[in-house]
Design a protein around this motif. Structure first.
Motif, PDB file in Angstrom:
ATOM      1  N   PHE A 146      58.960  -6.336 -98.299  1.00  0.00           N
ATOM      2  CA  PHE A 146      60.205  -7.043 -98.615  1.00  0.00           C
ATOM      3  C   PHE A 146      59.991  -8.426 -99.242  1.00  0.00           C
ATOM      4  N   HIS A 147      58.739  -8.874 -99.333  1.00  0.00           N
ATOM      5  CA  HIS A 147      58.487 -10.246 -99.756  1.00  0.00           C
ATOM      6  C   HIS A 147      57.413 -10.326-100.836  1.00  0.00           C
ATOM      7  N   TYR A 148      57.521 -11.403-101.624  1.00  0.00           N
ATOM      8  CA  TYR A 148      56.336 -11.871-102.319  1.00  0.00           C
ATOM      9  C   TYR A 148      55.480 -12.598-101.279  1.00  0.00           C
ATOM     10  N   VAL A 149      54.184 -12.322-101.279  1.00  0.00           N
ATOM     11  CA  VAL A 149      53.271 -13.095-100.442  1.00  0.00           C
ATOM     12  C   VAL A 149      52.508 -14.028-101.366  1.00  0.00           C
ATOM     13  N   VAL A 150      52.812 -15.312-101.248  1.00  0.00           N
ATOM     14  CA  VAL A 150      52.190 -16.321-102.107  1.00  0.00           C
ATOM     15  C   VAL A 150      51.060 -16.978-101.314  1.00  0.00           C
ATOM     16  N   TRP A 151      49.838 -16.839-101.817  1.00  0.00           N
ATOM     17  CA  TRP A 151      48.682 -17.364-101.105  1.00  0.00           C
ATOM     18  C   TRP A 151      48.376 -18.788-101.554  1.00  0.00           C
ATOM     19  N   THR A 152      48.141 -19.642-100.576  1.00  0.00           N
ATOM     20  CA  THR A 152      47.798 -21.030-100.852  1.00  0.00           C
ATOM     21  C   THR A 152      46.456 -21.358-100.195  1.00  0.00           C
ATOM     22  N   LYS A 153      45.846 -22.441-100.642  1.00  0.00           N
ATOM     23  CA  LYS A 153      44.590 -22.902-100.043  1.00  0.00           C
ATOM     24  C   LYS A 153      44.521 -24.416-100.147  1.00  0.00           C
ATOM     25  N   GLY A 154      43.594 -25.018 -99.395  1.00  0.00           N
ATOM     26  CA  GLY A 154      43.447 -26.463 -99.405  1.00  0.00           C
ATOM     27  C   GLY A 154      42.773 -26.963-100.666  1.00  0.00           C
ATOM     28  N   LYS A 155      42.790 -28.286-100.826  1.00  0.00           N
ATOM     29  CA  LYS A 155      42.208 -28.898-102.021  1.00  0.00           C
ATOM     30  C   LYS A 155      40.806 -29.446-101.786  1.00  0.00           C
ATOM     31  N   GLU A 156      40.422 -29.620-100.523  1.00  0.00           N
ATOM     32  CA  GLU A 156      39.102 -30.145-100.212  1.00  0.00           C
ATOM     33  C   GLU A 156      38.061 -29.020-100.239  1.00  0.00           C
ATOM     34  N   PRO A 157      36.750 -29.382-100.363  1.00  0.00           N
ATOM     35  CA  PRO A 157      35.719 -28.337-100.438  1.00  0.00           C
ATOM     36  C   PRO A 157      35.775 -27.332 -99.294  1.00  0.00           C
ATOM     37  N   LEU A 158      35.997 -27.803 -98.056  1.00  0.00           N
ATOM     38  CA  LEU A 158      36.043 -26.878 -96.930  1.00  0.00           C
ATOM     39  C   LEU A 158      37.368 -26.125 -96.882  1.00  0.00           C
ATOM     40  N   THR A 159      38.485 -26.852 -96.985  1.00  0.00           N
ATOM     41  CA  THR A 159      39.786 -26.203 -96.866  1.00  0.00           C
ATOM     42  C   THR A 159      40.105 -25.312 -98.066  1.00  0.00           C
ATOM     43  N   SER A 160      39.370 -25.474 -99.178  1.00  0.00           N
ATOM     44  CA  SER A 160      39.597 -24.603-100.334  1.00  0.00           C
ATOM     45  C   SER A 160      39.175 -23.165-100.044  1.00  0.00           C
ATOM     46  N   ARG A 161      38.468 -22.958 -98.924  1.00  0.00           N
ATOM     47  CA  ARG A 161      38.081 -21.605 -98.514  1.00  0.00           C
ATOM     48  C   ARG A 161      39.022 -21.052 -97.446  1.00  0.00           C
ATOM     49  N   LEU A 162      40.011 -21.840 -97.042  1.00  0.00           N
ATOM     50  CA  LEU A 162      40.952 -21.407 -96.010  1.00  0.00           C
ATOM     51  C   LEU A 162      42.289 -21.084 -96.669  1.00  0.00           C
ATOM     52  N   PHE A 163      42.632 -19.798 -96.691  1.00  0.00           N
ATOM     53  CA  PHE A 163      43.853 -19.351 -97.359  1.00  0.00           C
ATOM     54  C   PHE A 163      44.966 -19.137 -96.339  1.00  0.00           C
ATOM     55  N   SER A 164      46.181 -19.479 -96.770  1.00  0.00           N
ATOM     56  CA  SER A 164      47.358 -19.307 -95.913  1.00  0.00           C
ATOM     57  C   SER A 164      48.457 -18.630 -96.723  1.00  0.00           C
ATOM     58  N   PRO A 165      49.041 -17.540 -96.217  1.00  0.00           N
ATOM     59  CA  PRO A 165      50.107 -16.854 -96.934  1.00  0.00           C
ATOM     60  C   PRO A 165      51.481 -17.452 -96.631  1.00  0.00           C
ATOM     61  N   VAL A 166      52.342 -17.444 -97.633  1.00  0.00           N
ATOM     62  CA  VAL A 166      53.728 -17.891 -97.491  1.00  0.00           C
ATOM     63  C   VAL A 166      54.629 -16.764 -97.969  1.00  0.00           C
ATOM     64  N   LEU A 167      55.631 -16.426 -97.163  1.00  0.00           N
ATOM     65  CA  LEU A 167      56.548 -15.335 -97.514  1.00  0.00           C
ATOM     66  C   LEU A 167      57.755 -15.864 -98.277  1.00  0.00           C
ATOM     67  N   VAL A 168      58.047 -15.189 -99.391  1.00  0.00           N
ATOM     68  CA  VAL A 168      59.232 -15.501-100.195  1.00  0.00           C
ATOM     69  C   VAL A 168      60.039 -14.225-100.347  1.00  0.00           C
ATOM     70  N   ASP A 169      61.335 -14.292-100.047  1.00  0.00           N
ATOM     71  CA  ASP A 169      62.184 -13.114-100.149  1.00  0.00           C
ATOM     72  C   ASP A 169      62.133 -12.563-101.578  1.00  0.00           C
ATOM     73  N   ALA A 170      61.774 -11.285-101.714  1.00  0.00           N
ATOM     74  CA  ALA A 170      61.560 -10.708-103.043  1.00  0.00           C
ATOM     75  C   ALA A 170      62.854 -10.544-103.826  1.00  0.00           C
ATOM     76  N   ARG A 171      64.001 -10.451-103.127  1.00  0.00           N
ATOM     77  CA  ARG A 171      65.275 -10.303-103.823  1.00  0.00           C
ATOM     78  C   ARG A 171      65.876 -11.658-104.196  1.00  0.00           C
ATOM     79  N   SER A 172      65.958 -12.555-103.212  1.00  0.00           N
ATOM     80  CA  SER A 172      66.657 -13.816-103.447  1.00  0.00           C
ATOM     81  C   SER A 172      65.740 -14.932-103.954  1.00  0.00           C
ATOM     82  N   GLY A 173      64.447 -14.812-103.704  1.00  0.00           N
ATOM     83  CA  GLY A 173      63.522 -15.875-104.085  1.00  0.00           C
ATOM     84  C   GLY A 173      63.489 -17.034-103.108  1.00  0.00           C
TER      85      GLY A 173
END
Length: 402
Positions: free
Chosen positions: A298-325
């Motif tokens: 039901f969603h777009y899963v938008v993956w994000t990650k940190g900007k620092e060398p260590l956190t750039s390897r840590l990914f976190s998903p964010v759910l966006v409603d695929a119909r409404s955005g």
């Protein structure tokens, strides 16, 4: 590492604990060595896979544009992909934060991709102009590339999940061989200075000392790579566990509702921008389409990650409603997937640039020498034992029994 006591066997015979450690070391080493050699050999090009990919890429060059030129809309590359392959399913849109490139991953259908993930293919677009740079065919459609072959051998021996679990078990035996080697190294070296190589004695004794010295030198690295190798081989069951627990619980309120059709989907660029605005301290890297086995129906899963060398390897998903955005929620990843994310760059040494990759390659080469010398020492010792046994047998004449 395969320490084999040579000059002070009585020490091991008098101490049951050392005998047990020696037994563990001998058999864990023997069982896993050939597979570890394959893993080390295939791991060498994988450490440098980004550089080799650039060298062997074969794609068109990026357009030269003024600094600060924005990327084109993801909607544009999605539309272009659909026109190129009408009726086929988009799985993921990936925005490269190192190169001016946007990649669209597709398959003939979601069902085909779920049944065989090797059906995936990709289209690479110039992020500034939208020009197609390169297309790939489904995995293995025209034969495997060199890096695909190395990756598959390294990961699962062309056996899928059973191969992953088998190589994970071999990596676990490797860790057991290292730990048991540490336990017996001290007593073995009690009468020798650290680093002694008795080059003036027999060839076997010289290789035994070299084997033990190189094993100790690479000890920390081998433990890190062996342990992270075990974790990496568990990636498929770990993600399946997450999907069957956390993701299923999260999607439970939506069960029974109709899954959005392609014509009902909101703009992927809008979903990307919504997440980017909500999490300005994160890098937004990809948009996974609804229905993918990596996401939600039901969603777009938008993956994000940190900007620092260590956190750039840590990914976190964010759910966006695929119909409404509309942004639904950020998902907290469980600890075991965090451990998996951190283990990957440690395993391949790709979090410190080229200097660290060179160190990883050198340590890999030294480990290959350790493994080969361990096999040599075992075969020489086995042959020597067999020869001594044959020599000790009494010789009888044909008429001795009469």
């Amino acid at each position: 590492m395969s320490v084999q006591p040579d000059f002070d066997q009585r020490v091991y015979e008098r101490k049951p604990a050392l005998r047990r450690w020696l037994f563990v070391h001998k058999w864990s080493s023997l069982i896993c060595t050939l597979f570890l050699l394959l893993i080390c050999l295939t791991g060498l090009p994988l450490v440098l896979r980004e550089e080799l990919n650039d060298l062997l890429d074969g794609g068109l060059p990026y357009a030269k544009v003024a600094e600060g030129t924005p990327n084109i809309s993801l909607d544009r590359v999605v539309d272009a992909s659909r026109k190129m392959y009408p009726g086929e399913a988009i799985i993921t849109v990936f925005v490269d934060d190192d190169e001016p490139k946007i990649m669209v991953f597709m398959a003939s259908s979601l069902e085909a991709f779920k049944a065989d993930r090797r059906s995936l293919f990709s289209i690479s677009f110039d992020a500034h102009t939208g020009d197609v740079l390169k297309q790939t065919k489904p995995f293995g459609a025209d034969g495997l590339t060199f890096l695909q072959m190395m990756l598959t051998l390294h990961r699962d021996l062309f056996m899928g999940l059973p191969g992953e679990l088998f190589l994970g078990a071999m990596a676990l035996l490797f860790v057991a061989a290292i730990v048991s080697g540490i336990a017996i190294y001290g007593p073995f070296m009690r009468r020798l200075d650290f680093g002694t190589v008795r080059a003036g004695r027999s060839r076997r004794l010289k290789w035994l000392d070299l084997h033990n010295l190189l094993g100790v030198v690479t000890l920390g690295w081998a433990l890190v790579v062996g342990t992270t190798g075990v974790i990496n081989e568990l990636s498929t069951p770990l993600f399946a566990l997450w999907q069957q627990t956390d993701v299923r619980a999260m999607l439970a309120p939506l069960q029974g509702k109709p899954v959005p059709q392609t014509s009902e989907l909101s703009s992927p660029q809008a979903a990307y921008d919504t997440v980017k605005a909500a999490f300005p301290d994160m890098v937004t890297s990809s948009v996974v389409y609804p229905g993918s086995p990596f996401g939600s129906p039901f969603h777009y899963v938008v993956w994000t990650k940190g900007k620092e060398p260590l956190t750039s390897r840590l990914f976190s998903p964010v759910l966006v409603d695929a119909r409404s955005g509309a942004l639904v929620s950020a998902v907290t990843m469980p600890w075991y997937l965090r451990a998996l994310e951190l283990s990957r760059p440690l395993h391949f040494g790709d979090y410190g640039g080229m200097p660290l990759k060179i160190i990883w390659v050198l340590l890999d080469l030294v480990t290959i020498v350790v493994l080969c010398s361990g096999l040599y020492l075992w075969f020489v010792r086995a042959w020597s034992t067999k020869t001594r046994s044959a020599t000790a047998m009494p010789l009888t004449s044909p008429g001795a029994a009469e």
